[in-house]
Enzyme design. Structure first.
Site, PDB file in Angstrom:
ATOM      1  N   HIS A  71      43.900  44.057  47.213  1.00 31.33           N
ATOM      2  CA  HIS A  71      44.258  42.781  46.596  1.00 31.33           C
ATOM      3  C   HIS A  71      45.240  42.022  47.498  1.00 31.33           C
ATOM      4  O   HIS A  71      46.146  42.613  48.085  1.00 31.33           O
ATOM      5  CB  HIS A  71      44.906  43.031  45.238  1.00 31.33           C
ATOM      6  CG  HIS A  71      45.149  41.775  44.464  1.00 31.33           C
ATOM      7  ND1 HIS A  71      44.176  41.180  43.699  1.00 31.33           N
ATOM      8  CD2 HIS A  71      46.247  40.980  44.362  1.00 31.33           C
ATOM      9  CE1 HIS A  71      44.659  40.093  43.138  1.00 31.33           C
ATOM     10  NE2 HIS A  71      45.910  39.944  43.538  1.00 31.33           N
ATOM     11  N   ASP A 100      40.925  47.069  44.720  1.00 33.01           N
ATOM     12  CA  ASP A 100      41.745  46.159  43.920  1.00 33.01           C
ATOM     13  C   ASP A 100      41.584  46.495  42.441  1.00 33.01           C
ATOM     14  O   ASP A 100      40.458  46.617  41.947  1.00 33.01           O
ATOM     15  CB  ASP A 100      41.263  44.727  44.180  1.00 33.01           C
ATOM     16  CG  ASP A 100      42.058  43.654  43.463  1.00 33.01           C
ATOM     17  OD1 ASP A 100      42.990  43.993  42.705  1.00 33.01           O
ATOM     18  OD2 ASP A 100      41.731  42.470  43.660  1.00 33.01           O
ATOM     19  N   SER A 129      43.446  35.209  43.629  1.00 30.93           N
ATOM     20  CA  SER A 129      44.178  35.903  42.574  1.00 30.93           C
ATOM     21  C   SER A 129      44.525  34.951  41.430  1.00 30.93           C
ATOM     22  O   SER A 129      43.641  34.361  40.815  1.00 30.93           O
ATOM     23  CB  SER A 129      45.417  36.577  43.174  1.00 30.93           C
ATOM     24  OG  SER A 129      46.032  37.446  42.260  1.00 30.93           O
TER      25      SER A 129
END
Length: 326
Positions: A286, A256, A164
């Site tokens: 995610h 996601d 991320s």
């Protein structure tokens, strides 16, 4: 578009039911400090992680008048010089630390059979952009130069990794070290569901805007506190020239909102001639790599991604030694 139940893994669905009923599902309603406190309370109930690592210890690096906390993982007490994995945790540049990604880093160090250092960089809003990329780059350069003393082993190259926001920092750092090399080269980058582009506008941003952990509102909350200028290549990866980036393993999650920008970035790297292995954790969400205890099927995604990284590094080594790497 409505996402129907069959495309969601049962364990991911169960986790989302828990998450969406919690205060964390509305984190944008709270200040960062309170969200961190809630996350720490949840984490305190998790069982300790069992491992067979020979080395697991914290260390601290000092430079430019500040110090960064790091954690060192290795299956072996001693090893010959080789690659060092540097891991940057996710958390939207606002949340996270070496503890939130401890279990994941254990799994990566065990499965890769490589030394790994997890880096705890400064967080927004207390330290907005560019504090995080400054710390990420400084940590990589420091480890490239001081690993033999700090880790009691030599290193031959760096593998820059993260998930991320941490994947964003890994890619930003890889570009910085491409342009101004560190004491050892970067041999690969490993990017899990990276934050790529502040503009949004992708189908996945709209399709998974609500109910899938990372929401449109929480993305806005993270970006507002990070305060990075839109279009700056030290944040928006699509505004950076991808030519000459290291061999890349890029993983997205099928449910996601960042999925499509990860796909786009993989395509941009391929178009620039960068060797890329792309994988997608279908039916997963995610943040899944750091939540394998809550979403057990993620363990298989991690194993597949680690195997892909091992193959990419072997191919890169073969190319460097004059082979085809095929």
């Amino acid at each position: 578009m409505i996402v129907t139940e069959p495309v969601i893994r049962p364990d991911a669905r169960a986790f989302l039911d828990f998450w969406n009923a919690s205060l964390l599902a509305r984190m944008e309603d709270f200040p960062a400090e309170q969200v961190r406190a809630i996350m720490n309370q949840v984490r305190a109930t998790a069982p300790s992680v069992v491992h067979d690592l020979a080395v697991l210890r914290d260390l601290e690096a000092g430079f430019d008048g500040r110090s960064l906390r790091m954690r060192f993982y290795d299956r072996r007490a001693e090893r010959a010089p080789g690659p060092l994995v540097i891991y940057y945790h996710g958390g939207g540049f606002v949340l996270g630390d070496v503890d939130t990604h401890h279990a994941l880093c254990i799994a990566l160090a065990e499965q890769l059979d490589l030394p790994l250092v997890s880096v705890e960089y400064r967080l927004a809003p207390e330290h907005p952009w560019p504090a995080a990329p400054d710390d990420a780059e400084a940590a990589a350069r420091w480890l490239a130069e001081h690993a033999e003393d700090a880790l009691d082993r030599g290193i031959a190259s760096l593998v820059l990794a993260g998930d991320s926001a941490g994947a964003n920092l890994a890619a930003v750092t890889a570009r910085a070290l491409r342009d101004a090399p560190a004491a050892v080269p970067v041999s690969a980058q490993f990017l899990a569901y990276p934050c790529v582009d502040s503009a949004g506008g992708t189908r996945s941003r709209a399709e998974f805007a609500e109910g899938f952990l990372l929401t449109s509102a929480s993305i806005d909350w993270f970006f507002k506190q990070y305060a990075a200028p839109a279009g700056d290549p030290r944040f928006d990866l699509l505004h950076a020239d991808p030519t000459g980036m290291p061999p890349t393993v890029l993983v997205t999650a099928g449910l996601d909102p960042l999925r499509d920008e990860g796909r786009i970035y993989a395509g941009a790297l391929i178009a620039a001639g960068v060797p890329v292995t792309y994988r997608e954790a279908r039916g997963n969400i995610h943040g899944c790599f750091s939540m394998a205890a809550a979403i057990p099927s993620t363990a298989a995604d991690i194993r597949e991604a680690v195997a892909a990284l091992g193959l990419a590094m072997a191919a890169g080594k073969a190319r460097d030694e004059g082979g085809t790497g095929d």
